[in-house]
Design a protein around this motif. Structure first.
Motif, PDB file in Angstrom:
ATOM      1  N   ALA A   1       0.766  -1.177   0.034  1.00  0.00           N
ATOM      2  CA  ALA A   1      -0.107  -0.224   0.057  1.00  0.00           C
ATOM      3  C   ALA A   1       0.886   1.063  -0.022  1.00  0.00           C
ATOM      4  CB  ALA A   1      -0.907   0.101   1.271  1.00  0.00           C
ATOM      5  N   LYS A   2       1.949   1.076   0.671  1.00  0.00           N
ATOM      6  CA  LYS A   2       2.876   2.250   0.826  1.00  0.00           C
ATOM      7  C   LYS A   2       3.486   2.724  -0.608  1.00  0.00           C
ATOM      8  CE  LYS A   2       3.872   2.810   5.593  1.00  0.00           C
ATOM      9  NZ  LYS A   2       4.902   2.663   6.639  1.00  0.00           N
ATOM     10  N   GLU A   3       3.837   1.520  -1.131  1.00  0.00           N
ATOM     11  CA  GLU A   3       4.628   1.748  -2.617  1.00  0.00           C
ATOM     12  C   GLU A   3       3.570   2.469  -3.433  1.00  0.00           C
ATOM     13  OE1 GLU A   3       6.628  -1.100  -6.046  1.00  0.00           O
ATOM     14  OE2 GLU A   3       6.222  -2.071  -4.000  1.00  0.00           O
ATOM     15  N   ALA A   4       2.219   1.757  -3.497  1.00  0.00           N
ATOM     16  CA  ALA A   4       1.291   2.396  -4.312  1.00  0.00           C
ATOM     17  C   ALA A   4       0.944   3.769  -4.307  1.00  0.00           C
ATOM     18  CB  ALA A   4       0.047   1.493  -4.231  1.00  0.00           C
ATOM     19  N   THR A   5       0.917   4.128  -2.847  1.00  0.00           N
ATOM     20  CA  THR A   5       0.849   5.620  -2.541  1.00  0.00           C
ATOM     21  C   THR A   5       2.083   6.225  -3.016  1.00  0.00           C
ATOM     22  OG1 THR A   5      -0.339   5.043  -0.461  1.00  0.00           O
ATOM     23  CG2 THR A   5       0.539   7.365  -0.406  1.00  0.00           C
ATOM     24  N   ALA A   6       3.293   5.826  -3.108  1.00  0.00           N
ATOM     25  CA  ALA A   6       4.382   6.631  -3.403  1.00  0.00           C
ATOM     26  C   ALA A   6       4.200   6.875  -4.904  1.00  0.00           C
ATOM     27  CB  ALA A   6       5.507   5.746  -3.145  1.00  0.00           C
TER      28      ALA A   6
ATOM     29  N   PRO B   1       0.658  28.759  -8.112  1.00  0.00           N
ATOM     30  CA  PRO B   1       1.600  27.383  -7.841  1.00  0.00           C
ATOM     31  C   PRO B   1       0.736  26.187  -8.771  1.00  0.00           C
ATOM     32  CG  PRO B   1      -0.222  27.961  -6.267  1.00  0.00           C
ATOM     33  CD  PRO B   1      -0.085  29.276  -7.097  1.00  0.00           C
ATOM     34  N   TYR B   2       1.558  25.304  -9.015  1.00  0.00           N
ATOM     35  CA  TYR B   2       1.465  24.199  -9.706  1.00  0.00           C
ATOM     36  C   TYR B   2       0.868  23.036  -8.721  1.00  0.00           C
ATOM     37  CZ  TYR B   2       3.633  26.804 -13.125  1.00  0.00           C
ATOM     38  OH  TYR B   2       4.302  27.784 -13.898  1.00  0.00           O
ATOM     39  N   LEU B   3       0.614  23.302  -7.716  1.00  0.00           N
ATOM     40  CA  LEU B   3       0.224  22.250  -6.675  1.00  0.00           C
ATOM     41  C   LEU B   3      -0.764  22.872  -5.699  1.00  0.00           C
ATOM     42  CD1 LEU B   3       3.227  20.243  -5.441  1.00  0.00           C
ATOM     43  CD2 LEU B   3       1.480  19.374  -6.914  1.00  0.00           C
ATOM     44  N   ARG B   4      -2.036  22.289  -5.506  1.00  0.00           N
ATOM     45  CA  ARG B   4      -2.796  23.079  -4.535  1.00  0.00           C
ATOM     46  C   ARG B   4      -2.644  22.833  -3.039  1.00  0.00           C
ATOM     47  NH1 ARG B   4      -8.805  20.697  -6.782  1.00  0.00           N
ATOM     48  NH2 ARG B   4      -8.595  21.503  -9.031  1.00  0.00           N
ATOM     49  N   ARG B   5      -1.548  21.872  -2.751  1.00  0.00           N
ATOM     50  CA  ARG B   5      -1.261  21.754  -1.522  1.00  0.00           C
ATOM     51  C   ARG B   5       0.195  21.737  -1.362  1.00  0.00           C
ATOM     52  NH1 ARG B   5      -5.268  17.183   1.388  1.00  0.00           N
ATOM     53  NH2 ARG B   5      -7.304  18.313   0.717  1.00  0.00           N
ATOM     54  N   ASP B   6       1.013  21.918  -0.043  1.00  0.00           N
ATOM     55  CA  ASP B   6       2.294  21.860  -0.013  1.00  0.00           C
ATOM     56  C   ASP B   6       2.901  20.351  -0.530  1.00  0.00           C
ATOM     57  OD1 ASP B   6       2.393  24.114   1.090  1.00  0.00           O
ATOM     58  OD2 ASP B   6       2.214  23.482   3.097  1.00  0.00           O
ATOM     59  N   VAL B   7       4.091  20.413  -1.133  1.00  0.00           N
ATOM     60  CA  VAL B   7       4.795  19.144  -1.487  1.00  0.00           C
ATOM     61  C   VAL B   7       4.666  18.112  -0.525  1.00  0.00           C
ATOM     62  CG1 VAL B   7       6.633  18.106  -2.532  1.00  0.00           C
ATOM     63  CG2 VAL B   7       6.122  20.538  -2.882  1.00  0.00           C
ATOM     64  N   PRO B   8       4.148  17.063  -0.630  1.00  0.00           N
ATOM     65  CA  PRO B   8       3.946  15.878   0.399  1.00  0.00           C
ATOM     66  C   PRO B   8       5.183  15.233   0.403  1.00  0.00           C
ATOM     67  CG  PRO B   8       2.955  14.947  -1.897  1.00  0.00           C
ATOM     68  CD  PRO B   8       3.598  16.558  -2.072  1.00  0.00           C
ATOM     69  N   LEU B   9       5.159  14.720   1.649  1.00  0.00           N
ATOM     70  CA  LEU B   9       6.490  13.526   2.030  1.00  0.00           C
ATOM     71  C   LEU B   9       5.931  12.379   1.375  1.00  0.00           C
ATOM     72  CD1 LEU B   9       7.168  14.762   5.591  1.00  0.00           C
ATOM     73  CD2 LEU B   9       8.140  15.582   3.626  1.00  0.00           C
ATOM     74  N   ASP B  10       7.137  11.557   1.196  1.00  0.00           N
ATOM     75  CA  ASP B  10       6.630  10.230   0.912  1.00  0.00           C
ATOM     76  C   ASP B  10       6.005   9.256   2.111  1.00  0.00           C
ATOM     77  OD1 ASP B  10       8.676   9.118   2.606  1.00  0.00           O
ATOM     78  OD2 ASP B  10      10.138   8.664   1.158  1.00  0.00           O
ATOM     79  N   PRO B  11       5.563   8.056   1.658  1.00  0.00           N
ATOM     80  CA  PRO B  11       4.618   7.420   2.794  1.00  0.00           C
ATOM     81  C   PRO B  11       5.569   7.084   3.908  1.00  0.00           C
ATOM     82  CG  PRO B  11       4.222   6.424   0.467  1.00  0.00           C
ATOM     83  CD  PRO B  11       5.512   7.480   0.366  1.00  0.00           C
ATOM     84  N   TRP B  12       6.959   7.140   3.912  1.00  0.00           N
ATOM     85  CA  TRP B  12       7.825   6.798   5.119  1.00  0.00           C
ATOM     86  C   TRP B  12       8.252   8.089   5.874  1.00  0.00           C
ATOM     87  CZ3 TRP B  12       7.989   4.429   0.232  1.00  0.00           C
ATOM     88  CH2 TRP B  12       7.831   3.161   0.210  1.00  0.00           C
ATOM     89  N   GLY B  13       7.599   9.463   5.412  1.00  0.00           N
ATOM     90  CA  GLY B  13       7.848  10.684   6.107  1.00  0.00           C
ATOM     91  C   GLY B  13       9.135  11.312   5.731  1.00  0.00           C
TER      92      GLY B  13
END
Length: 202
Positions: A98-103, A150-162
């Motif tokens: 699931a974490k790999e798919a999220t990434a 901005p080209y993203l609606r939110r801040d740049v996310p961290l990966d599933p491992w933080g």
């Protein structure tokens, strides 16, 4: 493998134990509920259960609470342990998938934003500018010609491992473009399983 052999040995010993005679079981239950012992040759008489250890049925009759024998408790514990050893690895394996798919999903989103940046400015953000250039006009490095973020609606996310995603431009794997990846659970390049890198271009 050792745990399974130990559990199998416990179950075998429990099942191989000789059954207790009925009169011993009855005597143990009477002792547990506080009833007096029955002399040999005398028909046992139902005794009133001690206070605090009874329940009432639908007709209001009070009945003593019977506990579980040691063998019954051991069998339940062994069954639960066996199920835990079989189910737990599958659960953790699905968590890693699931974490790999999220990434991969997040990197597809970031890749689309990087491509939109390039369409407006004729070049990708540099490694120094990083993915932060997708949210705010970069101040370091070459100034973008026509930043329309901005080209993203939110801040740049961290990966599933933080941890932050790795962005390189020009890329090592993609010299004419950029590399976007995450280093997996261990935070180091390479690895296998959950420690393997998740690459945005594959």
């Amino acid at each position: 493998m050792t745990e399974h052999l130990l559990l199998a040995d416990i179950v075998e010993r429990i099942l191989a134990a000789p059954p207790r005679p009925a009169h011993e079981i009855a005597a143990a239950r009477r002792e547990r509920i506080g009833a007096p012992p029955v002399a040999e040759g005398v028909e046992p008489r139902a005794a009133d259960p001690p206070r605090g250890r009874h329940w009432s049925d639908a007709r209001g009759h009070r009945r003593p609470v019977m506990g579980f024998t040691l063998i019954e408790v051991l069998v339940v514990i062994v069954v639960i342990t066996v199920l835990a050893t079989l189910v737990a690895p599958n659960v953790f394996r699905h968590v890693g998938s699931a974490k790999e798919a999220t990434a991969k999903t997040q990197m597809e989103m970031l890749g689309s934003a990087v491509d939109a940046y390039r369409l407006d400015n004729d070049e990708y953000p540099t490694t120094e500018q990083g993915l932060a250039a997708l949210r705010a006009r970069p101040q370091a490095g070459p100034q973008p010609r026509s930043w329309r973020g901005p080209y993203l609606r939110r801040d740049v996310p961290l990966d599933p491992w933080g941890r932050p995603y790795v962005y390189r431009m020009p890329g090592i794997a993609n010299p004419e473009g950029y590399d976007l990846l995450t280093l997996g659970r261990d935070g180091r390049e390479g690895g296998e399983g959950e420690d393997a890198d998740v690459l945005g271009w594959k």
